[in-house]
Write an enzyme that holds these catalytic residues in place. Sequence first.
Site, short mmCIF file in Angstrom:
data_model
loop_
_atom_site.label_atom_id
_atom_site.label_comp_id
_atom_site.label_asym_id
_atom_site.label_seq_id
_atom_site.Cartn_x
_atom_site.Cartn_y
_atom_site.Cartn_z
N ASP A 81 58.31 53.63 100.74
CA ASP A 81 57.84 52.89 101.92
C ASP A 81 58.61 53.36 103.16
O ASP A 81 59.78 53.03 103.33
CB ASP A 81 58.02 51.38 101.73
CG ASP A 81 57.33 50.58 102.82
OD1 ASP A 81 56.17 50.20 102.62
OD2 ASP A 81 57.96 50.35 103.88
N GLU A 83 59.71 53.77 107.13
CA GLU A 83 59.71 53.12 108.44
C GLU A 83 59.75 54.25 109.46
O GLU A 83 60.37 55.30 109.22
CB GLU A 83 60.90 52.18 108.61
CG GLU A 83 60.92 51.01 107.62
CD GLU A 83 59.66 50.16 107.67
OE1 GLU A 83 59.09 49.99 108.77
OE2 GLU A 83 59.24 49.67 106.61
N ASP A 180 51.51 55.99 104.45
CA ASP A 180 52.75 56.74 104.24
C ASP A 180 52.50 58.20 103.87
O ASP A 180 53.08 59.12 104.46
CB ASP A 180 53.60 56.07 103.14
CG ASP A 180 53.99 54.65 103.49
OD1 ASP A 180 55.12 54.44 103.95
OD2 ASP A 180 53.16 53.75 103.29
N HIS A 238 59.32 44.83 106.67
CA HIS A 238 59.46 46.07 107.45
C HIS A 238 60.84 46.70 107.34
O HIS A 238 61.18 47.57 108.15
CB HIS A 238 59.07 45.86 108.91
CG HIS A 238 57.67 45.35 109.09
ND1 HIS A 238 56.56 46.08 108.73
CD2 HIS A 238 57.21 44.16 109.57
CE1 HIS A 238 55.48 45.36 108.98
NE2 HIS A 238 55.84 44.20 109.48
N ASP A 243 61.02 46.54 101.29
CA ASP A 243 59.59 46.62 100.95
C ASP A 243 59.39 47.32 99.60
O ASP A 243 58.54 46.92 98.81
CB ASP A 243 58.83 47.38 102.04
CG ASP A 243 58.61 46.53 103.30
OD1 ASP A 243 58.90 45.32 103.25
OD2 ASP A 243 58.15 47.08 104.32
#
Length: 268
Positions: A81, A83, A180, A238, A243
């Site tokens: 995941d 960011e 992603d 987030h 996550d």
Amino acid sequence: MGKEVPDAARCSMVALVRTTAARLHLKLLPRARNTLRSLLRFFPQRYGSTTTGKLASHGFASMAAMSSFPPQRYHYFLVLDFEATCDKPQIHPQEIIEFPILKLNGRTMEIESTFHMYVQPVVHPQLTPFCTELTGIIQAMVDGQPSLQQVLERVDEWMAKEGLLDPSVKSIFVTCGDWDLKVMLPGQCQYLGLPVADYFKQWINLKKAYSFAMGSWPKNGLLDMNKGLNLQHIGRPHSGIDDCKNIANIMKTLAHRGFIFKQTSKPF
């Protein structure tokens, strides 16, 4: 008080019990052997020494774990995941600033290893207040960190160390959505002129898997999936690593309910 049984009578009763038990043992033992032989014939390879050896080599030797839920199609799930840099209105190009991966054992659905690095953005090196508020990532966490190219090299080293590049080991990435690996990573790699490793080109979208399993689409992503499965949300939304932990927890819960995960991405 009842009358005591005479010694002679007691001895006769003991002898009778022992004789009967011996006869029952002789009768039941062949039946038990035949039943065992039938079971072994019915499962000739699933529990054979060759299969057990292969499973043990991948850390799947626990019979309790094997029988707790149906076997998955993959030895390992790689939960990922990202960011990325962001603002309102959105900045372009976006750049990955957190790169976490959890290695999930496909038999036990437990986390076996973690890869987690922050990445220094180069096009927009200064994080926006919106980005920090959303992700919890402050400027000091990305300053001086490796570039995306360097992080990708370390991912490859980690994959090799974990045995994930072995052709006999089946693994697949899992993400919450297609963004992603369909948009973010290939888009930034194209911008920087970097190749995308083949193992990033197939994945499972957890939202699709959840909708197949539960019959409803999770509009709010992890929050809806946790709510639908009565799970407590882990960490802060987030945060890439948090996550990932939520994704892993949701997967484990669905697997225990008998769900078999399948690739959802289309071939590149």
